[in-house]
Design an enzyme around this catalytic site. Structure first.
Site, PDB file in Angstrom:
ATOM      1  N   HIS A 137      -8.117  -5.232  -0.539  1.00  0.00           N
ATOM      2  CA  HIS A 137      -6.917  -4.618   0.033  1.00  0.00           C
ATOM      3  C   HIS A 137      -6.604  -5.292   1.364  1.00  0.00           C
ATOM      4  CE1 HIS A 137      -4.128  -1.222  -0.077  1.00  0.00           C
ATOM      5  NE2 HIS A 137      -4.285  -1.105   1.239  1.00  0.00           N
TER       6      HIS A 137
ATOM      7  N   SER B 191       0.839  -1.189   0.000  1.00  0.00           N
ATOM      8  CA  SER B 191       0.000   0.000   0.000  1.00  0.00           C
ATOM      9  C   SER B 191       0.877   1.243   0.000  1.00  0.00           C
ATOM     10  CB  SER B 191      -0.957  -0.062   1.194  1.00  0.00           C
ATOM     11  OG  SER B 191      -1.995   0.871   1.060  1.00  0.00           O
TER      12      SER B 191
ATOM     13  N   ASP C 272     -10.420  -3.413  -4.669  1.00  0.00           N
ATOM     14  CA  ASP C 272      -9.501  -2.481  -4.024  1.00  0.00           C
ATOM     15  C   ASP C 272      -9.483  -1.178  -4.821  1.00  0.00           C
ATOM     16  OD1 ASP C 272      -7.408  -1.134  -2.810  1.00  0.00           O
ATOM     17  OD2 ASP C 272      -5.936  -2.715  -3.093  1.00  0.00           O
TER      18      ASP C 272
END
Length: 359
Positions: free
Chosen positions: A330, A206, A300
Site C-alpha cells: 500500500h 485508498s 496490501d
C-alpha cells in the site's frame, strides 16, 4: 458476501512521461525467502528500502496513536525523501506547468481547499478531480503531492486535488459530501481553470479511490454530468476486514488489518455506516458507471477490495481494467522516484484516463 467488520505517497519522477524514470536497482529482495509474518510476499528491494527508511524515521502503527499523533508522524512520502537525500539525489517535486492553491464552496457554505496542477503547454486540458488517501482520517494534499504531479504529466491533464474534511472531527459522510461537491464545482467551472468540460475524470488512492467511485455513483443518481473515467488506486471498497487479503496481509506495512480497523473506528458514525454503499462499494448499484481502472498492490490488506470491486463492476456491465503489482505494498503508487513499479502503475492508470479523454 463478506462478514461486516465485528500515504502519504512520495515524490514522483520528472522523466515519467518520457519513460526515462531514474530509479534504484530493481533487483528483487529475498528471492526464494519466505514472506515475513503477516505478509503474503517478500517486498522487492526498492519497496523494502522504503519500509526500512520509514521505520528508521520512527513511524509507528496508527492503531497505537491518536488521530492527532498519526497526522504528525513520518509518512511514506517522508521515507522516500530521506532515501533520495541519502543517495545524493534531488528531492525537488516533479515539475508541472503551474500549481495554484485556492478554496471552493463546500456543503453548507464551508470552504474546501484544493490544489490545481496544470500541465505545461496550451489548453484547454482534460481535468482529473483527485482525492488523496489516509483512511478519511489522516494525510493531506501535501502528503499526496507526488501522485497529483505524476498524473498531471502522465495524463496531460489538469489535476484538482481535494482537501476534504476528515474524522473523527467530521465523521461520515463529510468526506464523501466534500468529494462530490468538489466534483460538481469542477463540472460547473471547468473553463475557468483552463479545462475541457467534456473531458472530466475522477481519481483517488485508498480512501480517495473509494471517494472517486462514489462520486461517479452520485453523478449518475443526481443527473450531474458523468465523469468519463474512474481511476481507483487500492480503493477502500468494503467495510469489513475479513477478506483473503486482510488475512494474508494482516501485519503488512505501512497498512495493516489493525490499521484499517482503526480508520473504521474514527470516520464512521456507527458500525452501520460501514454497510453504506458509499463505503461498501461492492454492495452498491454499479450499473451505468464509466469505464474504470483499478490499481492494487499485492502486499496490501485492501487488495481483495480492489479485485472484488472489479468483479462487481464487470457484473454490472462496466468496462474495467484491474492489475495487481507484485512485491509492493500500500502507498507504492506515488513512489516513482525510488520504486520502478510505481512508474508502471502511474502509466497504467494514466493510459485508462487518456482513453476516457479520447487521447
Amino acid at each position: 458476501m463478506r462478514k461486516m467488520w465485528s500515504r502519504s505517497a512520495a515524490l514522483g519522477c520528472a522523466a515519467l512521461v518520457a519513460g526515462a524514470c531514474q530509479t534504484m536497482d530493481p533487483a528483487m529482495a529475498g528471492a526464494g525467502q519466505p514472506a515475513p509474518a503477516g505478509m503474503m510476499a517478500q517486498p522487492d528491494a526498492q519497496m523494502q528500502a522504503v519500509l526500512d527508511q520509514l521505520a528508521a524515521l520512527g513511524a509507528r502503527p496508527v492503531e497505537q496513536l491518536t488521530p492527532q499523533q498519526a497526522r504528525t508522524q513520518p509518512s511514506p512520502a517522508d521515507a522516500v525523501k530521506a532515501l533520495l537525500q541519502r543517495s545524493g539525489r534531488s528531492t525537488a517535486p516533479e515539475p508541472v506547468g503551474n500549481v495554484q492553491d485556492r478554496t471552493i464552496p463546500g456543503p453548507g457554505g464551508a470552504a474546501i481547499p484544493v490544489r490545481i496542477y496544470t500541465p505545461a503547454g496550451t489548453g484547454p486540458f482534460p481535468v482529473i478531480v483527485y482525492y488523496h488517501g489516509g483512511g478519511w482520517v489522516i494525510a493531506t494534499i501535501d502528503t499526496y503531492d507526488s501522485s497529483a504531479r505524476a498524473l498531471t504529466n502522465a495524463a496531460r491533464a489538469i489535476v484538482v486535488s481535494v482537501e476534504y474534511r476528515k474524522g473523527p472531527e467530521n465523521r461520515f459522510p463529510a468526506a464523501h459530501d466534500d468529494a462530490f461537491a468538489a466534483y460538481q464545482w469542477v463540472v460547473n467551472n471547468t473553463a475557468s481553470i483552463g479545462g475541457n468540460p467534456m473531458k472530466i475524470a475522477v481519481a483517488g488512492e485508498s480512501a480517495g479511490g473509494g471517494l472517486a467511485v462514489q462520486t461517479a455513483m452520485l453523478a449518475r443518481d443526481r443527473n450531474v454530468r458523468a465523469p468519463v473515467h474512474v481511476l481507483a488506486v487500492y480503493p477502500i471498497a468494503d467495510g469489513d476486514t475479513e477478506s483473503p487479503s486482510y488475512t494474508e496481509n494482516a501485519m503488512a506495512k505501512p497498512l495493516s488489518r489493525a490499521g484499517m480497523q482503526w480508520f473504521f473506528q474514527h470516520y464512521p458514525r456507527t458500525p452501520a455506516d460501514l454497510r453504506d454503499p458509499r463505503i461498501s462499494l461492492t454492495r452498491a448499484n454499479l450499473r451505468g458507471l464509466p469505464p474504470t481502472t483499478i490499481v492494487n498492490a499485492q502486499i496490501d490488506p485492501l487488495r481483495s477490495d480492489g479485485e472484488e470491486l472489479a468483479a462487481a463492476l464487470r457484473s454490472a456491465g462496466v468496462t474495467v481494467q484491474q492489475r495487481t503489482w507484485p512485491a509492493v505494498t500500500h502507498e507504492f503508487f506515488g513512489m516513482c522516484a525510488v520504486v520502478t513499479k510505481a512508474c508502471e502503475a502511474v502509466q497504467f492508470g494514466a493510459a485508462g484516463l487518456r482513453g476516457g479523454f479520447g487521447m
